[in-house]
Each structure stands twice: as C-alpha cells, then as structure tokens.
Motif scaffolding. Structure first.
Motif, PDB file in Angstrom:
ATOM      1  N   ASP A  60       1.061  -1.747 -12.984  1.00 44.82           N
ATOM      2  CA  ASP A  60      -0.119  -2.284 -13.203  1.00 44.82           C
ATOM      3  C   ASP A  60      -1.245  -1.576 -12.164  1.00 44.82           C
ATOM      4  OD1 ASP A  60       0.815  -4.042 -15.201  1.00 44.82           O
ATOM      5  OD2 ASP A  60       1.557  -5.402 -13.788  1.00 44.82           O
ATOM      6  N   MET A  61      -0.753  -1.637 -10.840  1.00 39.88           N
ATOM      7  CA  MET A  61      -1.500  -1.212  -9.651  1.00 39.88           C
ATOM      8  C   MET A  61      -1.851   0.213  -9.856  1.00 39.88           C
ATOM      9  SD  MET A  61      -0.026  -3.478  -6.785  1.00 39.88           S
ATOM     10  CE  MET A  61      -1.467  -3.130  -5.502  1.00 39.88           C
ATOM     11  N   VAL A  62      -1.182   0.988 -10.496  1.00 36.49           N
ATOM     12  CA  VAL A  62      -1.226   2.348 -10.658  1.00 36.49           C
ATOM     13  C   VAL A  62      -2.352   2.659 -11.692  1.00 36.49           C
ATOM     14  CG1 VAL A  62      -0.353   4.517 -11.705  1.00 36.49           C
ATOM     15  CG2 VAL A  62       1.085   3.605  -9.874  1.00 36.49           C
ATOM     16  N   ALA A  63      -2.273   1.844 -12.868  1.00 39.28           N
ATOM     17  CA  ALA A  63      -3.270   1.824 -13.858  1.00 39.28           C
ATOM     18  C   ALA A  63      -4.597   1.433 -13.417  1.00 39.28           C
ATOM     19  CB  ALA A  63      -3.013   0.889 -14.943  1.00 39.28           C
ATOM     20  N   SER A  64      -4.620   0.414 -12.206  1.00 42.58           N
ATOM     21  CA  SER A  64      -5.926   0.198 -11.737  1.00 42.58           C
ATOM     22  C   SER A  64      -6.589   1.150 -10.902  1.00 42.58           C
ATOM     23  CB  SER A  64      -5.878  -1.405 -10.966  1.00 42.58           C
ATOM     24  OG  SER A  64      -5.006  -1.023  -9.635  1.00 42.58           O
ATOM     25  N   GLN A  65      -5.689   2.008 -10.283  1.00 38.47           N
ATOM     26  CA  GLN A  65      -6.148   3.264  -9.430  1.00 38.47           C
ATOM     27  C   GLN A  65      -6.461   4.402 -10.083  1.00 38.47           C
ATOM     28  OE1 GLN A  65      -6.609   3.058  -5.957  1.00 38.47           O
ATOM     29  NE2 GLN A  65      -6.370   0.781  -6.511  1.00 38.47           N
ATOM     30  N   THR A 125       0.839  -1.151   0.192  1.00 36.14           N
ATOM     31  CA  THR A 125       0.068  -0.025   0.077  1.00 36.14           C
ATOM     32  C   THR A 125       0.904   1.140  -0.029  1.00 36.14           C
ATOM     33  OG1 THR A 125      -1.768  -1.226   1.376  1.00 36.14           O
ATOM     34  CG2 THR A 125      -1.902   1.249   1.347  1.00 36.14           C
ATOM     35  N   ALA A 126       1.853   1.285   0.825  1.00 35.47           N
ATOM     36  CA  ALA A 126       2.838   2.453   1.040  1.00 35.47           C
ATOM     37  C   ALA A 126       3.529   2.592  -0.347  1.00 35.47           C
ATOM     38  CB  ALA A 126       3.732   2.278   2.102  1.00 35.47           C
ATOM     39  N   MET A 127       4.040   1.449  -0.851  1.00 41.58           N
ATOM     40  CA  MET A 127       4.803   1.521  -2.198  1.00 41.58           C
ATOM     41  C   MET A 127       3.722   2.252  -3.378  1.00 41.58           C
ATOM     42  SD  MET A 127       8.011   1.066  -2.042  1.00 41.58           S
ATOM     43  CE  MET A 127       8.561   0.474  -3.713  1.00 41.58           C
ATOM     44  N   LEU A 128       2.728   1.789  -3.116  1.00 39.70           N
ATOM     45  CA  LEU A 128       1.455   2.212  -4.268  1.00 39.70           C
ATOM     46  C   LEU A 128       1.335   3.793  -4.195  1.00 39.70           C
ATOM     47  CD1 LEU A 128      -0.237   1.575  -6.716  1.00 39.70           C
ATOM     48  CD2 LEU A 128      -1.959   0.816  -5.141  1.00 39.70           C
ATOM     49  N   ASP A 129       1.328   4.125  -2.877  1.00 40.19           N
ATOM     50  CA  ASP A 129       1.442   5.505  -2.634  1.00 40.19           C
ATOM     51  C   ASP A 129       2.365   6.232  -3.145  1.00 40.19           C
ATOM     52  OD1 ASP A 129       1.283   8.154  -1.024  1.00 40.19           O
ATOM     53  OD2 ASP A 129      -0.455   7.402  -0.352  1.00 40.19           O
ATOM     54  N   LEU A 130       3.421   6.016  -3.059  1.00 41.74           N
ATOM     55  CA  LEU A 130       4.701   6.443  -3.826  1.00 41.74           C
ATOM     56  C   LEU A 130       4.571   6.706  -5.259  1.00 41.74           C
ATOM     57  CD1 LEU A 130       7.707   5.226  -1.841  1.00 41.74           C
ATOM     58  CD2 LEU A 130       6.896   7.424  -1.620  1.00 41.74           C
ATOM     59  N   ALA A 131       4.045   5.327  -5.743  1.00 43.81           N
ATOM     60  CA  ALA A 131       3.890   5.394  -7.315  1.00 43.81           C
ATOM     61  C   ALA A 131       2.866   6.160  -7.815  1.00 43.81           C
ATOM     62  CB  ALA A 131       3.572   3.762  -7.714  1.00 43.81           C
ATOM     63  N   LEU A 132       1.759   6.302  -7.256  1.00 43.70           N
ATOM     64  CA  LEU A 132       0.726   7.336  -7.378  1.00 43.70           C
ATOM     65  C   LEU A 132       1.222   8.698  -7.567  1.00 43.70           C
ATOM     66  CD1 LEU A 132      -2.157   5.335  -5.798  1.00 43.70           C
ATOM     67  CD2 LEU A 132      -1.899   5.837  -8.096  1.00 43.70           C
TER      68      LEU A 132
END
Length: 176
Positions: free
Chosen positions: A143-148, A12-19
């Motif tokens: 991939d997760m950024v795209a989904s968000q 979750t935290a890494m996805l936050d950084l990527a977003l």
C-alpha cells in the motif's frame, strides 16, 4: 500518545527496501526478462537516502531480521532483502518487530493510571490503541509503495479481511 523514531525509522527503512524490490520487479517486466534475483540493499544506502544513522539502522535491522521480516546477505554485494513479499508485511508487524509500543494510555495498559487504580478515561485510550493497531495492521508495505510510486495521491485505507484482523489482534494483545 507517542510513536518514537524507532518505529518511524523502521517503517521508513522497510519501505525503502520494498521500493527497491518494486523497482527491480518493474525493470524486469519492462526488459521482458524473467524475474531476476533482487540485489540486496545496503544499510549505508538506506542511511544516505533516508538520513538515518547507520548505527541506528544496524540495531533496527538486527531486530527486523530476528522477527523474520528481512534476510541478510553477507559478503561483497551483500545487504538486506525483504524476507517475504512486501504485500504480506503490515506496518504493525514492522513496529512490533522493533519493540515499539503505541500506547495512548497514561499507564501503559497496566490500569494504574490514577492512585494505583484505573482512571476514568482508561477505556477511551485503550480503545484508541486498538483502533490505531487495527489500522496499522491493515496497511501493507505494498500500500505504501503504491502511494510512493503513483502519479496521483493514493489514500491508504486499511484492508478489512480476516488476516489483518488476526494480525491486529495478536499485536494488540502484546501492547495493551
């Protein structure tokens, strides 16, 4: 099988950084400017947005930094940035970096499931471990950024290129 909060929170935290990085990149493109230096993200900001304890994030990011997934920036305006492109970071790498173990076997892969021997279903659970790790190795932060960020639901499917298979094998060897 159990994926603890350590692995979930790290992803979750890494996805936050990527977003944050994806948003900064898209704003640069909209403004027609060259790619500006992406500002670091504070752990306090991630903590607030994701409802994760700041002290827990500090522990996780210490591990993520040691594994080369994030860089820390000290001083005023400091925080954390991704150490490499988010398309090149798999979910399995993140989980592995925080020493999370995904294991469906009862014995932790030691093959002492029943009376110090191997149980009848050991191979089933061991194979499940491999499938889960292969899947997670094939899903990137991109991939997760795209989904968000997509207006429609994006189905995340693992890539099947050889790089992902190699990543999965390395992580599988560490877990199984």
């Amino acid at each position: 099988m159990k994926l603890t909060t350590k692995g979930r929170f790290a992803v979750t935290a890494m996805l936050d950084l990527a977003l944050h990085e994806a948003l900064a990149n898209s704003e640069s493109k909209i403004a027609g400017s060259e790619l500006n230096e992406i500002k670091p993200v504070t752990l306090a900001g991630i903590s607030e947005r994701q409802s994760i304890s700041l002290s827990y994030l500090e522990q996780l990011f210490s591990r993520l930094r040691r594994q080369g997934l994030v860089n820390s920036v000290r001083g005023p305006g400091g925080g954390y940035k991704l150490a490499k492109n988010y398309a090149d970071i798999s979910v399995a790498e993140i989980i592995n970096a925080v020493d999370e173990q995904i294991d469906a076997t009862h014995c932790g892969g030691q093959e002492n499931c029943k009376d110090e021997g191997r149980c009848m279903t050991h191979d089933l659970w061991s194979t499940l471990n491999t499938k889960i790790l292969d899947y997670l190795a094939g899903v990137s932060l991109a991939d997760m950024v795209a989904s968000q960020t997509s207006d429609k639901k994006v189905t995340i499917m693992p890539r099947t290129n050889s790089a992902c298979s190699q990543k999965g094998s390395a992580i599988e060897a560490a877990v199984v």
